[in-house]
Design a protein around this motif. Structure first.
Motif, PDB file in Angstrom:
ATOM      1  N   THR A  97       0.817  -1.218   0.000  1.00  0.00           N
ATOM      2  CA  THR A  97       0.000   0.000   0.000  1.00  0.00           C
ATOM      3  C   THR A  97       0.853   1.273   0.000  1.00  0.00           C
ATOM      4  O   THR A  97       0.337   2.355   0.298  1.00  0.00           O
ATOM      5  N   TYR A  98       2.117   1.180  -0.332  1.00  0.00           N
ATOM      6  CA  TYR A  98       2.993   2.352  -0.296  1.00  0.00           C
ATOM      7  C   TYR A  98       2.713   3.270  -1.488  1.00  0.00           C
ATOM      8  O   TYR A  98       2.213   2.809  -2.535  1.00  0.00           O
ATOM      9  N   ASN A 181       4.180  -0.709  -3.971  1.00  0.00           N
ATOM     10  CA  ASN A 181       3.229   0.325  -4.380  1.00  0.00           C
ATOM     11  C   ASN A 181       2.164  -0.214  -5.325  1.00  0.00           C
ATOM     12  O   ASN A 181       1.599   0.535  -6.129  1.00  0.00           O
ATOM     13  N   PHE A 182       1.845  -1.511  -5.221  1.00  0.00           N
ATOM     14  CA  PHE A 182       0.927  -2.125  -6.178  1.00  0.00           C
ATOM     15  C   PHE A 182      -0.462  -1.500  -6.125  1.00  0.00           C
ATOM     16  O   PHE A 182      -1.045  -1.180  -7.169  1.00  0.00           O
ATOM     17  N   ASN A 187      -4.509   1.790  -8.569  1.00  0.00           N
ATOM     18  CA  ASN A 187      -5.517   2.841  -8.341  1.00  0.00           C
ATOM     19  C   ASN A 187      -6.762   2.304  -7.631  1.00  0.00           C
ATOM     20  O   ASN A 187      -7.904   2.642  -7.970  1.00  0.00           O
ATOM     21  N   ILE A 188      -6.516   1.461  -6.614  1.00  0.00           N
ATOM     22  CA  ILE A 188      -7.613   0.938  -5.803  1.00  0.00           C
ATOM     23  C   ILE A 188      -7.196   0.998  -4.331  1.00  0.00           C
ATOM     24  O   ILE A 188      -6.017   1.192  -4.010  1.00  0.00           O
ATOM     25  N   THR A 189      -8.165   0.800  -3.462  1.00  0.00           N
ATOM     26  CA  THR A 189      -7.927   0.681  -2.022  1.00  0.00           C
ATOM     27  C   THR A 189      -8.717  -0.510  -1.504  1.00  0.00           C
ATOM     28  O   THR A 189      -9.596  -1.049  -2.198  1.00  0.00           O
ATOM     29  N   ALA A 217       4.088  -3.560 -11.955  1.00  0.00           N
ATOM     30  CA  ALA A 217       3.853  -3.644 -10.514  1.00  0.00           C
ATOM     31  C   ALA A 217       3.776  -5.080 -10.023  1.00  0.00           C
ATOM     32  O   ALA A 217       3.735  -5.322  -8.812  1.00  0.00           O
ATOM     33  N   ARG A 218       3.756  -6.044 -10.932  1.00  0.00           N
ATOM     34  CA  ARG A 218       3.742  -7.460 -10.578  1.00  0.00           C
ATOM     35  C   ARG A 218       5.127  -8.110 -10.727  1.00  0.00           C
ATOM     36  O   ARG A 218       5.229  -9.331 -10.762  1.00  0.00           O
TER      37      ARG A 218
END
Length: 330
Positions: A97-98, A181-182, A187-189, A217-218
């Motif tokens: 979540t960074y 930072n995935f 662009n989700i939470t 990001a993967r």
């Protein structure tokens, strides 16, 4: 009368035998004997040298093919020919979540150009110095000693680069570990997907319009920056250990080697502070790059292979003495 004839015959035969032996000796000096059904024949040395030269050229071509094959996984990842494994995550996992840090201390271009340029240029200068001042010779078919020695040392180094990056990219594609930072890249939470903490989310629809950023990001495991930086800098440290034999200050070479390894470590640690890799990704990259550098330097390259001077006993062999072209082979 009979004695004269027999003695005359004997005198005439001896020069002919000597002449025949001389011709055979000349034929033997011009080539090598080959036994077949027609008797012993002699091959010219030009044919022998040509066959050896052709064989060595084929071996050089085989080296180029091996170099290309070793780089296939690297280019498969860089050209986006293979997509990474889509790994899920646990709801509430705070390690992904960074935020996104746009600025990179060591970019990809700087990493590759700097690592190859610094190590490659140092190796090139070192080998040219050895050929020019120490009289290093070579048994390769290439008559130019500079080209021969550079081919052997730089070829080994570039092969290690291909192996190092291919192993890294293979791990990135097959593991598919999410970067720190995935969620920000996606662009989700956790609130937006309404998940229960602790539940495993196998698939998620990212709101990021750029699919390439989501694929990047993967690719967290393991760090390519850490592995490549450690390989190039540690390999250069090994090269300095083998070639830099200045008898002056004892701490000059260890100091240079320390700065090289420190630069590699800084490169890997910067990926953690920029939230692009987890600490275990960087640690694994360091280990992989270090092992590859050790393998190439001690088992593929010739930098640590011992040689013996003809005028010295094996116990008195030294890498620090200037040697003639007939004494040292690169």
């Amino acid at each position: 009368m009979q004695k004269l004839n027999s003695s005359g015959t004997h005198c005439n035969t001896q020069p002919r035998d000597a002449e025949l032996q001389l011709r055979l000796a000349d034929s033997g000096g011009a080539g090598e004997g080959r036994e077949n059904g027609a008797g012993r024949q002699f091959l010219p040395r030009t044919q022998e040298g040509g066959s050896v030269c052709t064989k060595r050229k084929m071996l050089v071509g085989l080296d180029v093919i091996c170099l290309c094959v070793a780089s296939i996984p690297f280019f498969a990842c860089e050209l986006k020919a293979v997509t990474p494994y889509k790994r899920g995550f646990f709801c509430g996992d705070t390690t992904i979540t960074y935020p996104i840090v746009e600025r990179e201390a060591i970019t990809d271009t700087l990493l590759i150009a700097g690592g190859i340029a610094i190590t490659g240029l140092t190796i090139a200068l070192g080998e040219c110095y050895r050929v020019h001042f120490l009289g290093i010779s070579s048994r390769a078919f290439v008559q130019n000693r500079y080209v021969s020695c550079l081919y052997k040392e730089l070829g080994s180094f570039l092969f290690g680069c291909c192996v190092c990056q291919s192993l890294t990219n293979m791990a990135k594609l097959s593991v598919g570990r999410l970067r720190p930072n995935f969620l920000t890249v996606c662009n989700i939470t956790y609130a937006s997907i309404n998940c229960t903490p602790g539940n495993y989310i196998s698939e998620v629809n990212c709101k990021q319009p750029d699919d390439k950023q989501v694929e990047e990001a993967r690719k967290s495991f393991f760090s390519g920056h850490a592995s490549f930086a450690m390989y190039t800098m540690l390999y250069l440290a090994f090269y300095l250990q083998a070639r830099l034999s200045w008898r002056g200050a004892r701490l000059v070479r260890p100091l240079v080697q320390f700065f090289l390894v420190m630069l590699a470590i800084y490169t890997g640690l910067s990926r953690i502070s920029e939230y692009r890799h987890h600490p275990t990704d960087v640690l694994t990259g360091f280990i992989q790059g270090g092992l590859t550098a050790y393998w190439v330097a001690f088992y593929i390259s010739s930098m640590f292979k011992p040689y013996t001077r003809p005028d010295l006993s094996p116990t008195s062999t030294s890498l620090e003495s200037p040697l003639s072209s007939q004494q040292t082979v690169c």
